[in-house]
Design a protein around this motif. Sequence first.
Motif, mmCIF file in Angstrom:
data_model
loop_
_atom_site.group_PDB
_atom_site.id
_atom_site.type_symbol
_atom_site.label_atom_id
_atom_site.label_comp_id
_atom_site.label_asym_id
_atom_site.label_seq_id
_atom_site.Cartn_x
_atom_site.Cartn_y
_atom_site.Cartn_z
ATOM 1 N N THR A 62 0.750 -0.944 -0.135
ATOM 2 C CA THR A 62 -0.239 0.014 0.376
ATOM 3 C C THR A 62 0.684 1.112 0.151
ATOM 4 O O THR A 62 0.341 1.934 -0.747
ATOM 5 C CB THR A 62 -1.228 0.228 1.288
ATOM 6 O OG1 THR A 62 -1.789 -1.272 1.387
ATOM 7 C CG2 THR A 62 -2.116 1.110 1.018
ATOM 8 N N ALA A 189 -8.312 -1.244 3.092
ATOM 9 C CA ALA A 189 -8.136 -1.879 1.712
ATOM 10 C C ALA A 189 -8.700 -0.247 1.315
ATOM 11 O O ALA A 189 -8.285 -0.418 -0.022
ATOM 12 C CB ALA A 189 -9.663 -2.780 2.421
ATOM 13 N N LEU A 190 -9.427 0.029 1.371
ATOM 14 C CA LEU A 190 -9.815 1.338 1.099
ATOM 15 C C LEU A 190 -8.816 2.208 0.180
ATOM 16 O O LEU A 190 -8.411 3.115 0.358
ATOM 17 C CB LEU A 190 -10.304 2.400 1.703
ATOM 18 C CG LEU A 190 -12.278 1.974 1.466
ATOM 19 C CD1 LEU A 190 -12.648 2.892 2.582
ATOM 20 C CD2 LEU A 190 -13.008 2.233 0.513
ATOM 21 N N ALA A 193 -6.918 0.412 -2.654
ATOM 22 C CA ALA A 193 -8.380 0.468 -3.632
ATOM 23 C C ALA A 193 -7.557 1.761 -4.553
ATOM 24 O O ALA A 193 -7.432 2.003 -5.396
ATOM 25 C CB ALA A 193 -9.308 0.964 -2.683
ATOM 26 N N SER A 194 -7.523 3.012 -3.402
ATOM 27 C CA SER A 194 -7.426 4.097 -4.006
ATOM 28 C C SER A 194 -6.447 4.802 -4.514
ATOM 29 O O SER A 194 -5.410 5.483 -5.558
ATOM 30 C CB SER A 194 -7.551 5.354 -2.640
ATOM 31 O OG SER A 194 -6.851 6.259 -3.172
ATOM 32 N N VAL A 196 -4.489 1.733 -5.469
ATOM 33 C CA VAL A 196 -4.563 1.016 -7.342
ATOM 34 C C VAL A 196 -5.252 1.423 -8.006
ATOM 35 O O VAL A 196 -5.054 1.120 -9.864
ATOM 36 C CB VAL A 196 -4.722 -0.410 -6.813
ATOM 37 C CG1 VAL A 196 -5.470 -1.341 -7.856
ATOM 38 C CG2 VAL A 196 -4.561 -1.577 -6.343
ATOM 39 N N TYR A 197 -6.204 2.095 -8.036
ATOM 40 C CA TYR A 197 -7.098 2.824 -9.087
ATOM 41 C C TYR A 197 -5.831 4.323 -9.574
ATOM 42 O O TYR A 197 -6.290 4.069 -10.933
ATOM 43 C CB TYR A 197 -8.561 2.899 -7.941
ATOM 44 C CG TYR A 197 -9.348 3.788 -9.496
ATOM 45 C CD1 TYR A 197 -10.128 3.838 -9.730
ATOM 46 C CD2 TYR A 197 -8.513 5.786 -8.987
ATOM 47 C CE1 TYR A 197 -10.831 4.876 -10.821
ATOM 48 C CE2 TYR A 197 -9.323 6.644 -9.722
ATOM 49 C CZ TYR A 197 -10.565 6.365 -10.618
ATOM 50 O OH TYR A 197 -11.139 6.973 -11.257
#
Lengths: 212, 212, 212, 212
Positions: A62, A189-190, A193-194, A196-197
Motif C-alpha cells: 500500500t 483496504a480503501l 484501493a485508492s 491501485v485505482y
Amino acid sequence: MSADASRLPHELPLGRLEAFSDGVFAIAITLLVLELGVEEGAGAHLLHALLHEWPAYLAYFTSFLTIGVIWLQHSAITGALRTADGTLYRLNLLVLLLVGLLPFPTRLLSEFIGERDPERVAAVVYGLTLLALALALTAFVRYAAEHRRLVKDEVEADAVEAALLHSPSLVLYGIGILVSLLLPTVGVALYLASAVYRGLPARTVHRLLWRR
Amino acid sequence: MSADASRLPHELPLGRLEAFSDGVFAIAITLLVLELGVEEGAGAHLLHALLHEWPAYLAYFTSFLTIGVIWLQHSAITGALRTADGTLYRLNLLVLLLVGLLPFPTRLLSEFIGERDPERVAAVVYGLTLLALALALTAFVRYAAEHRRLVKDEVEADAVEAALLHSPSLVLYGIGILVSLLLPTVGVALYLASAVYRGLPARTVHRLLWRR
Amino acid sequence: MSADASRLPHELPLGRLEAFSDGVFAIAITLLVLELGVEEGAGAHLLHALLHEWPAYLAYFTSFLTIGVIWLQHSAITGALRTADGTLYRLNLLVLLLVGLLPFPTRLLSEFIGERDPERVAAVVYGLTLLALALALTAFVRYAAEHRRLVKDEVEADAVEAALLHSPSLVLYGIGILVSLLLPTVGVALYLASAVYRGLPARTVHRLLWRR
Amino acid sequence: MSADASRLPHELPLGRLEAFSDGVFAIAITLLVLELGVEEGAGAHLLHALLHEWPAYLAYFTSFLTIGVIWLQHSAITGALRTADGTLYRLNLLVLLLVGLLPFPTRLLSEFIGERDPERVAAVVYGLTLLALALALTAFVRYAAEHRRLVKDEVEADAVEAALLHSPSLVLYGIGILVSLLLPTVGVALYLASAVYRGLPARTVHRLLWRR
C-alpha cells in the motif's frame, strides 16, 4: 531592472527541486523494506512465519504504491512547469515532509493489524498521514496553477489544475479514516484501493469501468 | 491539436524516470550492507565470528551483483529511448517495487543458510523474487520495444528487444527455484552464477567460451 | 596555456556537487523517520504511547525543517554559481559531514527530552551541531562570494554574500546553546523557531512583522 | 555501419553512471551516522557516555572523509570523460561495491577499538577494504586512460593517469595494514592521515610542506 537581475534570483532552479524530490521519494519508498522481517527464532517454521507476516506485506505494498503514484503525479506536474520559486520550494518541502514520514505509520500498521484496539489507532493515523499528504500535494499543484509564470508557455494553466482530478481524492481519504474508526481493515483496504485505482492508467480505468 | 498540446503531456520526462530509478537502485544496493554484522559478544573471537558469517557475504555479493547488472541493463535500455509515457512509468514502478524488495529475501538468505528447513524456504523465496523481477524487466523492455514513438529514431526496435537476450534468463531462474527445493545451496549458486555471467561483458563471455 | 588546459581541469563540475549534495540532504532528511517508533508492547495503549512520544516528533520536525531550509539556501547559492573548484568541493563536504551527522543529535534529543540531566546534554550537543553547520555553510558561501570566477556573470558577488543575511544566524544558535544549559526545552524551542523563521518566505516574514 | 548504429549503443551514457554513483556515494556516506549512538540506560551520565564513544566518532570521521575524497576523485575523473562503455560501467560497479561495503568495517572498528584482540582484526579488515577500494579505483582510472575514445578531446590521456598520483596510495594502505597487525590504533591513525592528506587541496599541501 539590471539591479534586480543582480540579486539572487527569485526564480529557483526547477532541476534541483526535482532532483531533491526524486531523492526523498526514492529513499522513502526503499526504506519501507526495512520493516519486513520475521521474528527471532522463526527458523523452525519459516514458511509459516513468513505467511504470518501478511499485514507487513499489505502495508509495504500500500505504501509503495501510494508513494509511487504520488511521485508519478509530482513528475507530471513539474514536467509542465518552466521554473520554480521560493514558495513552491517550501510547499514541496511540506509534501516531502509527509512522504518521508509515511514509513512510520506504515510500520505501525504492519505491527498492529490484527490486534483489536491498536489496529484502529494505526489505521486512523495512517489515513491522517495520507490525508495530510493529499492536502499538501493539492496546495503544491494549486500554487503552481495560479502562478502562470511558473508554467510552460505551451501548457494551459487549467491543465495543471485538471491534474488534481486524478490526484488523491480528499473525500476518499476522509471516508477511509471514518471507516477505520469502526472497521480498521476495511479502512486499509480503501487506502489500498485508492492507490491501485490511481496507479492504473486513466484510460485503462475508463475502459474497465465504461466500455464493458 | 493545440487543445491536445495544452493538456498535461501524455509523454512524461524520461529524465525523471531515470533519476528516480537511479535513486531506488542506489539505495537498495547500499541498504544491503545493513544486513552485515557479527553477533553480540563476538569480540572474543572476532576473526572466527567474521568467517562464520560467510552466508551473509555470499548473499550480499549475489544481491549486489544482481541489482548492479539489472541497473546496467536498465541504463542500456533507457539510453535507447527518446521519451516515456504513463504506462512505462508504471512498469518501471513494478521493476522498482521488486528491486526495493530484494533486501528482504537477501536478509532471509543470509540468516538461514545452513539451517536445513528454513534454508530451503529462503532460497525459494529469493528465487521467486528474482523471477518476478526478471518478468517485470521483460515487460518493461517489451513495452518500450513495441511502442516505436518511445524509441530514438536511430535505434531499431529489434535492438531493444535483442537486449532481452542478455537479460535475466527466466528459464534459468525457474530451474534455480526447482533446484532450491531439493538442494538450496546449489540453487543459490545458480542465482549467483547467473549474475556473474551477466555481469561479464558479452564479448568477454564469448571469448572465454568459444575462442579457447 | 594549452599544456595547462590538458591537465585535469581545476574547475570541477557544479552539476555533480549539486547531485551529490541533493543525495546527502535527501537521505539525511529521510533517515530521520527511522527514529520514530513506539516502545515494545505499546499495543495495549497505542494512542497513549504515540502521544507520549511527542519529543520524537518535535525533534523530527525541527531537524526536518532545519535540513530543508539549509538545502533551500544551498540551492539558491549554487544556482548563482557558474562552476566549482576543489576547495568549494571540500567546503561542501564539510557542510555535508554535518548534515549527515544531524540525525545523531536528533536521536539524542528525541530520546532524552524530559529526563532532567541528559536533556541538557542532548540540547547542547544538538545546538553545537547546528552552530557548526551554520559556520560551515557560511564558509561555503563566503568562499564562493570571494571567488568571482565561480559566480555567474549576471550575479553580483554582494548578492551571494547578502544571502548570508537570511542564512542561519550564528548569534541565535549561540544564544540557543547558552539557554539550553539552563532551560533545555526553551533552547530547543529557539532552534525550532529559527528554522520556522527561515522556513517562511522573506516577504511573508516582512509582512507579518512590519505591516501589521 | 548503419546496421551497427542500430544496435544498442556500445557507448553507455556517462550521465547515468555519474547519477548512480552519486547515489551510492551519498547513501554510503550518510548511512555511517546510523552507527552512532549511546548504550541503553546511558541517560544518567549522558555526557560521559557520549565521550566514551570516541572510537565511533573517529571511525565515522575517517570513513566519511575517505568516501568524500574518493567521490571527489571520481568526479574529477568522470569530468574528464566524454562517454562510458560497458567495461567502465562494470569497473565502476566494483568501486561502488566496496564503497557500499565500507559502513560494515566502519561498524566493526567503532565497536571493537579498545578491546585488544578484536581491535586488531577490525583494523586489518578495515585496511583491506580500503586497499581493495584503492585497487578498484586504480583499475577504473587506468581503463579510462587507456581508452582514448572515452576521454574528452581537450584532455590529454596522461592527465587522467596523473590523477592517480593524488589517488589513494596503495603502498600507504599496505603499510597501514601491516602496522595494524601490531599496533591497531596506529594503523587506524594512518588510514585517517591518508584521508586527511588527500582531503586537503594539493596546493595547500604543497605550501604546508615546502614553502615553510
